[in-house]
Design a protein around this motif. Structure first.
Motif, PDB file in Angstrom:
ATOM      1  N   SER A  17     -65.015 -92.395  48.209  1.00  0.00           N
ATOM      2  CA  SER A  17     -65.023 -93.354  47.104  1.00  0.00           C
ATOM      3  C   SER A  17     -66.179 -93.077  46.151  1.00  0.00           C
ATOM      4  CB  SER A  17     -65.165 -94.782  47.644  1.00  0.00           C
ATOM      5  OG  SER A  17     -64.081 -95.137  48.469  1.00  0.00           O
ATOM      6  N   LEU A  18     -65.991 -93.501  44.928  1.00  0.00           N
ATOM      7  CA  LEU A  18     -67.041 -93.472  43.910  1.00  0.00           C
ATOM      8  C   LEU A  18     -66.847 -94.684  43.011  1.00  0.00           C
ATOM      9  CD1 LEU A  18     -67.198 -89.773  42.614  1.00  0.00           C
ATOM     10  CD2 LEU A  18     -69.001 -90.978  43.853  1.00  0.00           C
ATOM     11  N   ARG A  19     -67.930 -95.096  42.372  1.00  0.00           N
ATOM     12  CA  ARG A  19     -67.852 -96.152  41.359  1.00  0.00           C
ATOM     13  C   ARG A  19     -68.414 -95.615  40.055  1.00  0.00           C
ATOM     14  NH1 ARG A  19     -71.241-101.729  40.537  1.00  0.00           N
ATOM     15  NH2 ARG A  19     -69.520-103.063  39.795  1.00  0.00           N
ATOM     16  N   LEU A  20     -67.563 -95.560  39.066  1.00  0.00           N
ATOM     17  CA  LEU A  20     -67.993 -95.122  37.745  1.00  0.00           C
ATOM     18  C   LEU A  20     -68.379 -96.334  36.901  1.00  0.00           C
ATOM     19  CD1 LEU A  20     -65.212 -92.498  36.950  1.00  0.00           C
ATOM     20  CD2 LEU A  20     -67.298 -92.231  38.314  1.00  0.00           C
ATOM     21  N   SER A  21     -69.355 -96.139  36.042  1.00  0.00           N
ATOM     22  CA  SER A  21     -69.785 -97.172  35.107  1.00  0.00           C
ATOM     23  C   SER A  21     -69.741 -96.621  33.695  1.00  0.00           C
ATOM     24  CB  SER A  21     -71.211 -97.628  35.421  1.00  0.00           C
ATOM     25  OG  SER A  21     -71.316 -98.162  36.715  1.00  0.00           O
ATOM     26  N   CYS A  22     -69.520 -97.497  32.746  1.00  0.00           N
ATOM     27  CA  CYS A  22     -69.555 -97.123  31.335  1.00  0.00           C
ATOM     28  C   CYS A  22     -70.326 -98.198  30.588  1.00  0.00           C
ATOM     29  CB  CYS A  22     -68.152 -96.983  30.781  1.00  0.00           C
ATOM     30  SG  CYS A  22     -68.103 -96.693  28.991  1.00  0.00           S
ATOM     31  N   ALA A  23     -71.502 -97.844  30.131  1.00  0.00           N
ATOM     32  CA  ALA A  23     -72.350 -98.773  29.391  1.00  0.00           C
ATOM     33  C   ALA A  23     -72.031 -98.688  27.912  1.00  0.00           C
ATOM     34  CB  ALA A  23     -73.810 -98.461  29.639  1.00  0.00           C
ATOM     35  N   ARG A  67     -55.254 -97.429  44.346  1.00  0.00           N
ATOM     36  CA  ARG A  67     -56.460 -96.700  44.787  1.00  0.00           C
ATOM     37  C   ARG A  67     -57.652 -96.959  43.884  1.00  0.00           C
ATOM     38  NH1 ARG A  67     -56.590 -91.348  44.661  1.00  0.00           N
ATOM     39  NH2 ARG A  67     -55.124 -91.148  42.914  1.00  0.00           N
ATOM     40  N   PHE A  68     -57.410 -97.133  42.605  1.00  0.00           N
ATOM     41  CA  PHE A  68     -58.483 -97.354  41.635  1.00  0.00           C
ATOM     42  C   PHE A  68     -58.462 -98.814  41.189  1.00  0.00           C
ATOM     43  CE2 PHE A  68     -58.672 -92.754  39.751  1.00  0.00           C
ATOM     44  CZ  PHE A  68     -58.840 -92.250  41.028  1.00  0.00           C
ATOM     45  N   THR A  69     -59.655 -99.329  40.853  1.00  0.00           N
ATOM     46  CA  THR A  69     -59.768-100.690  40.342  1.00  0.00           C
ATOM     47  C   THR A  69     -60.697-100.704  39.134  1.00  0.00           C
ATOM     48  OG1 THR A  69     -59.483-101.608  42.569  1.00  0.00           O
ATOM     49  CG2 THR A  69     -60.385-103.066  40.879  1.00  0.00           C
ATOM     50  N   ILE A  70     -60.189-101.223  38.030  1.00  0.00           N
ATOM     51  CA  ILE A  70     -61.004-101.360  36.826  1.00  0.00           C
ATOM     52  C   ILE A  70     -61.529-102.788  36.745  1.00  0.00           C
ATOM     53  CG2 ILE A  70     -59.069-102.003  35.325  1.00  0.00           C
ATOM     54  CD1 ILE A  70     -60.382-100.294  33.108  1.00  0.00           C
ATOM     55  N   SER A  71     -62.742-102.919  36.236  1.00  0.00           N
ATOM     56  CA  SER A  71     -63.328-104.248  36.045  1.00  0.00           C
ATOM     57  C   SER A  71     -64.360-104.153  34.934  1.00  0.00           C
ATOM     58  CB  SER A  71     -63.968-104.763  37.333  1.00  0.00           C
ATOM     59  OG  SER A  71     -65.034-103.916  37.744  1.00  0.00           O
ATOM     60  N   THR A  78     -70.627-103.618  30.259  1.00  0.00           N
ATOM     61  CA  THR A  78     -70.293-102.482  31.110  1.00  0.00           C
ATOM     62  C   THR A  78     -68.878-102.626  31.668  1.00  0.00           C
ATOM     63  OG1 THR A  78     -72.619-102.213  31.731  1.00  0.00           O
ATOM     64  CG2 THR A  78     -70.995-101.141  33.129  1.00  0.00           C
ATOM     65  N   VAL A  79     -68.164-101.514  31.699  1.00  0.00           N
ATOM     66  CA  VAL A  79     -66.861-101.455  32.349  1.00  0.00           C
ATOM     67  C   VAL A  79     -66.975-100.483  33.516  1.00  0.00           C
ATOM     68  CG1 VAL A  79     -66.016 -99.689  30.741  1.00  0.00           C
ATOM     69  CG2 VAL A  79     -64.381-101.085  32.016  1.00  0.00           C
ATOM     70  N   TYR A  80     -66.276-100.819  34.590  1.00  0.00           N
ATOM     71  CA  TYR A  80     -66.368-100.044  35.825  1.00  0.00           C
ATOM     72  C   TYR A  80     -65.004 -99.489  36.223  1.00  0.00           C
ATOM     73  CZ  TYR A  80     -70.631-102.865  36.171  1.00  0.00           C
ATOM     74  OH  TYR A  80     -71.832-103.484  35.913  1.00  0.00           O
ATOM     75  N   LEU A  81     -65.053 -98.425  37.019  1.00  0.00           N
ATOM     76  CA  LEU A  81     -63.845 -97.913  37.659  1.00  0.00           C
ATOM     77  C   LEU A  81     -64.199 -97.559  39.097  1.00  0.00           C
ATOM     78  CD1 LEU A  81     -60.844 -97.288  37.085  1.00  0.00           C
ATOM     79  CD2 LEU A  81     -61.546 -94.888  36.795  1.00  0.00           C
ATOM     80  N   GLN A  82     -63.648 -98.323  40.019  1.00  0.00           N
ATOM     81  CA  GLN A  82     -63.837 -98.044  41.444  1.00  0.00           C
ATOM     82  C   GLN A  82     -62.749 -97.084  41.889  1.00  0.00           C
ATOM     83  OE1 GLN A  82     -66.280 -99.187  43.653  1.00  0.00           O
ATOM     84  NE2 GLN A  82     -65.328 -97.810  45.144  1.00  0.00           N
ATOM     85  N   LEU A  83     -63.149 -95.950  42.429  1.00  0.00           N
ATOM     86  CA  LEU A  83     -62.222 -94.914  42.864  1.00  0.00           C
ATOM     87  C   LEU A  83     -62.235 -94.855  44.390  1.00  0.00           C
ATOM     88  CD1 LEU A  83     -63.281 -94.138  39.933  1.00  0.00           C
ATOM     89  CD2 LEU A  83     -62.782 -91.791  40.543  1.00  0.00           C
ATOM     90  N   ASN A  84     -61.127 -95.158  45.013  1.00  0.00           N
ATOM     91  CA  ASN A  84     -61.008 -95.107  46.469  1.00  0.00           C
ATOM     92  C   ASN A  84     -59.932 -94.112  46.876  1.00  0.00           C
ATOM     93  OD1 ASN A  84     -62.934 -97.188  46.706  1.00  0.00           O
ATOM     94  ND2 ASN A  84     -61.363 -98.785  46.702  1.00  0.00           N
ATOM     95  N   SER A  85     -59.968 -93.712  48.126  1.00  0.00           N
ATOM     96  CA  SER A  85     -58.962 -92.794  48.683  1.00  0.00           C
ATOM     97  C   SER A  85     -58.772 -91.584  47.783  1.00  0.00           C
ATOM     98  CB  SER A  85     -57.621 -93.529  48.872  1.00  0.00           C
ATOM     99  OG  SER A  85     -57.766 -94.637  49.718  1.00  0.00           O
ATOM    100  N   GLY A 120     -68.080 -87.917  29.055  1.00  0.00           N
ATOM    101  CA  GLY A 120     -67.506 -88.132  30.358  1.00  0.00           C
ATOM    102  C   GLY A 120     -68.466 -87.913  31.507  1.00  0.00           C
ATOM    103  N   THR A 121     -67.953 -88.250  32.684  1.00  0.00           N
ATOM    104  CA  THR A 121     -68.682 -87.999  33.917  1.00  0.00           C
ATOM    105  C   THR A 121     -67.744 -87.262  34.864  1.00  0.00           C
ATOM    106  OG1 THR A 121     -70.019 -89.036  35.666  1.00  0.00           O
ATOM    107  CG2 THR A 121     -68.095 -90.268  34.914  1.00  0.00           C
ATOM    108  N   LEU A 122     -68.251 -86.201  35.493  1.00  0.00           N
ATOM    109  CA  LEU A 122     -67.421 -85.327  36.309  1.00  0.00           C
ATOM    110  C   LEU A 122     -67.279 -85.858  37.726  1.00  0.00           C
ATOM    111  CD1 LEU A 122     -65.874 -82.651  36.769  1.00  0.00           C
ATOM    112  CD2 LEU A 122     -68.106 -81.593  37.257  1.00  0.00           C
ATOM    113  N   VAL A 123     -66.044 -85.954  38.166  1.00  0.00           N
ATOM    114  CA  VAL A 123     -65.735 -86.293  39.552  1.00  0.00           C
ATOM    115  C   VAL A 123     -65.086 -85.079  40.201  1.00  0.00           C
ATOM    116  CG1 VAL A 123     -64.332 -87.747  41.064  1.00  0.00           C
ATOM    117  CG2 VAL A 123     -65.470 -88.747  39.071  1.00  0.00           C
ATOM    118  N   THR A 124     -65.680 -84.616  41.287  1.00  0.00           N
ATOM    119  CA  THR A 124     -65.153 -83.482  42.022  1.00  0.00           C
ATOM    120  C   THR A 124     -64.835 -83.928  43.446  1.00  0.00           C
ATOM    121  OG1 THR A 124     -66.493 -81.947  40.715  1.00  0.00           O
ATOM    122  CG2 THR A 124     -65.558 -81.111  42.773  1.00  0.00           C
ATOM    123  N   VAL A 125     -63.577 -83.762  43.836  1.00  0.00           N
ATOM    124  CA  VAL A 125     -63.147 -84.141  45.180  1.00  0.00           C
ATOM    125  C   VAL A 125     -62.855 -82.861  45.948  1.00  0.00           C
ATOM    126  CG1 VAL A 125     -61.576 -85.517  46.566  1.00  0.00           C
ATOM    127  CG2 VAL A 125     -62.147 -86.237  44.233  1.00  0.00           C
TER     128      VAL A 125
END
Length: 127
Positions: A17-23, A67-71, A78-85, A120-125
């Motif tokens: 999992s990761l949690r992305l933020s956008c300020a 799998r993902f949750t935006i809030s 700030t807006v968030y994106l929770q990335l799971n699984s 952007g922000t890089l997510v590598t799985v």
């Protein structure tokens, strides 16, 4: 000036999992719907998720639904994106965007409905 700054990306193992933020700054954040999109290496940009201005309505692409949750936190701009699984197919640069107006949010997956994108922000799985 409108500024959007995404953060929180990194290297994560499959299933992680990761949690992305956008300020956000430079505009009245609570008046705009916001979105996340991503671009994988060698692929076209893909819309991922959206949240309305108040945070009460959220929408997801089929590829991330469940799998993902935006809030959002309008007090923190700030807006968030929770990335799971996470799986390797989620590897991409993730961007946050601001919808141009209320009408644009009626077609949330249309990337040209956004008038501002952050870096952007890089997510590598990968294992």
């Amino acid at each position: 000036d409108v500024q959007l700054q995404a953060s929180g990306g990194g290297l994560v193992q499959p299933g992680g999992s990761l949690r992305l933020s956008c300020a956000a700054s430079g505009f009245t954040f609570s008046s705009y719907a916001m979105s996340w999109a991503r671009q994988a290496p060698g692929k076209e940009p893909e819309w991922v998720s959206a949240v309305d201005s108040g945070g009460g309505s959220t929408i997801y692409a089929d590829s991330v639904k469940g799998r993902f949750t935006i809030s959002r936190d309008n007090a923190k701009n700030t807006v968030y994106l929770q990335l799971n699984s996470l799986n390797p197919e989620d590897t991409a640069v993730y961007y946050c965007g601001r919808y141009r107006d209320v009408m644009s949010y009626l077609y949330p997956s249309e990337l040209n409905g956004m008038d501002h994108w952050g870096k952007g922000t890089l997510v590598t799985v990968s294992s």
